[in-house]
Design a protein around this motif. Structure first.
Motif, short mmCIF file in Angstrom:
data_model
loop_
_atom_site.label_atom_id
_atom_site.label_comp_id
_atom_site.label_asym_id
_atom_site.label_seq_id
_atom_site.Cartn_x
_atom_site.Cartn_y
_atom_site.Cartn_z
N MET A 1 0.84 -1.16 0.00
CA MET A 1 0.00 0.00 0.00
C MET A 1 0.89 1.23 0.00
N LYS A 2 0.64 2.14 -0.95
CA LYS A 2 1.43 3.36 -1.04
C LYS A 2 0.65 4.52 -0.44
N VAL A 3 1.39 5.44 0.16
CA VAL A 3 0.80 6.65 0.72
C VAL A 3 1.69 7.84 0.38
N ARG A 4 1.08 9.03 0.38
CA ARG A 4 1.83 10.27 0.17
C ARG A 4 1.55 11.18 1.36
N VAL A 5 2.60 11.73 1.94
CA VAL A 5 2.46 12.68 3.04
C VAL A 5 2.05 14.02 2.44
N ILE A 6 0.98 14.63 2.99
CA ILE A 6 0.43 15.83 2.36
C ILE A 6 0.43 17.07 3.26
N ALA A 7 0.92 16.96 4.49
CA ALA A 7 0.92 18.13 5.37
C ALA A 7 2.07 18.05 6.37
N GLU A 8 2.45 19.22 6.85
CA GLU A 8 3.47 19.31 7.90
C GLU A 8 2.89 18.71 9.19
N PRO A 9 3.75 18.28 10.11
CA PRO A 9 3.25 17.70 11.36
C PRO A 9 2.54 18.72 12.24
N VAL B 1 6.96 16.38 3.31
CA VAL B 1 5.70 16.54 2.59
C VAL B 1 5.93 16.31 1.10
N GLY B 2 5.00 15.60 0.46
CA GLY B 2 5.07 15.34 -0.98
C GLY B 2 5.76 14.04 -1.34
N GLU B 3 6.45 13.42 -0.41
CA GLU B 3 7.15 12.17 -0.69
C GLU B 3 6.17 11.00 -0.68
N THR B 4 6.50 9.98 -1.46
CA THR B 4 5.67 8.77 -1.54
C THR B 4 6.37 7.65 -0.80
N TYR B 5 5.57 6.89 -0.05
CA TYR B 5 6.08 5.82 0.80
C TYR B 5 5.24 4.57 0.63
N GLU B 6 5.80 3.46 1.05
CA GLU B 6 5.05 2.22 1.16
C GLU B 6 4.92 1.91 2.65
N VAL B 7 3.76 1.43 3.05
CA VAL B 7 3.55 1.09 4.45
C VAL B 7 4.45 -0.09 4.79
N SER B 8 5.23 0.04 5.85
CA SER B 8 6.15 -1.00 6.29
C SER B 8 5.37 -2.24 6.74
N PRO B 9 5.85 -3.44 6.42
CA PRO B 9 5.17 -4.65 6.87
C PRO B 9 4.99 -4.71 8.39
N SER B 10 5.87 -4.05 9.14
CA SER B 10 5.74 -4.06 10.60
C SER B 10 4.54 -3.25 11.08
N SER B 11 3.91 -2.50 10.18
CA SER B 11 2.76 -1.66 10.55
C SER B 11 1.43 -2.42 10.50
N PHE B 12 1.44 -3.62 9.97
CA PHE B 12 0.21 -4.41 9.89
C PHE B 12 0.11 -5.31 11.12
N VAL B 13 -1.02 -5.27 11.77
CA VAL B 13 -1.28 -6.09 12.96
C VAL B 13 -2.67 -6.70 12.84
N THR B 14 -3.01 -7.58 13.76
CA THR B 14 -4.38 -8.07 13.82
C THR B 14 -5.05 -7.47 15.05
N ASP B 15 -6.34 -7.19 14.92
CA ASP B 15 -7.07 -6.61 16.04
C ASP B 15 -7.61 -7.71 16.94
N GLN B 16 -8.42 -7.33 17.92
CA GLN B 16 -8.93 -8.29 18.90
C GLN B 16 -9.82 -9.35 18.28
N TYR B 17 -10.34 -9.10 17.06
CA TYR B 17 -11.19 -10.07 16.38
C TYR B 17 -10.45 -10.79 15.26
N GLU B 18 -9.12 -10.66 15.25
CA GLU B 18 -8.22 -11.26 14.26
C GLU B 18 -8.42 -10.66 12.87
N GLY B 19 -8.91 -9.44 12.81
CA GLY B 19 -9.01 -8.71 11.55
C GLY B 19 -7.74 -7.92 11.31
N LEU B 20 -7.51 -7.54 10.06
CA LEU B 20 -6.34 -6.77 9.69
C LEU B 20 -6.50 -5.33 10.18
#
Length: 100
Positions: free
Chosen positions: A1-9, A55-74
């Motif tokens: 999944m790709k994302v683009r940062v669009i604003a300052e922190p 801002v403006g850079e394109t990134y891919e979500v790191s695999p370490s960012s995916f977890v399962t919730d309490q119902y075993e959903g993504l």
């Protein structure tokens, strides 16, 4: 999944019930689909405003960012990590099988 940062922190400081002062830093990003903004914006939670993504850079979500919730959903981890995609490079993915 790709994302683009669009604003300052942005930082928000508040006081907890216990009287402790806390600061939450976030940065706005958008999901990309076929390299176009998908009109799905979300806030990235940052450990520190100094660690903001450019801002403006394109990134891919790191695999370490995916977890399962309490119902075993993504789900995404509370602090999503992004991996930078170098200009002109496609994100790594499975190799297509060659028909033979």
């Amino acid at each position: 999944m790709k994302v683009r940062v669009i604003a300052e922190p942005e930082s928000r400081t508040f006081t907890t019930k216990e009287g402790e002062e806390r600061t939450i830093c976030t940065q706005l990003a958008t999901v990309l689909f076929q390299n176009q903004d998908y009109n799905l914006r979300f806030k990235l939670r940052l450990d520190d405003e100094k660690l903001a993504y450019p801002v403006g850079e394109t990134y891919e979500v790191s695999p370490s960012s995916f977890v399962t919730d309490q119902y075993e959903g993504l789900a995404f981890a509370m602090r999503m990590r992004l991996d930078r995609i170098a200009d002109g490079m496609k994100p790594a993915g499975p190799n297509p099988a060659k028909a033979g």
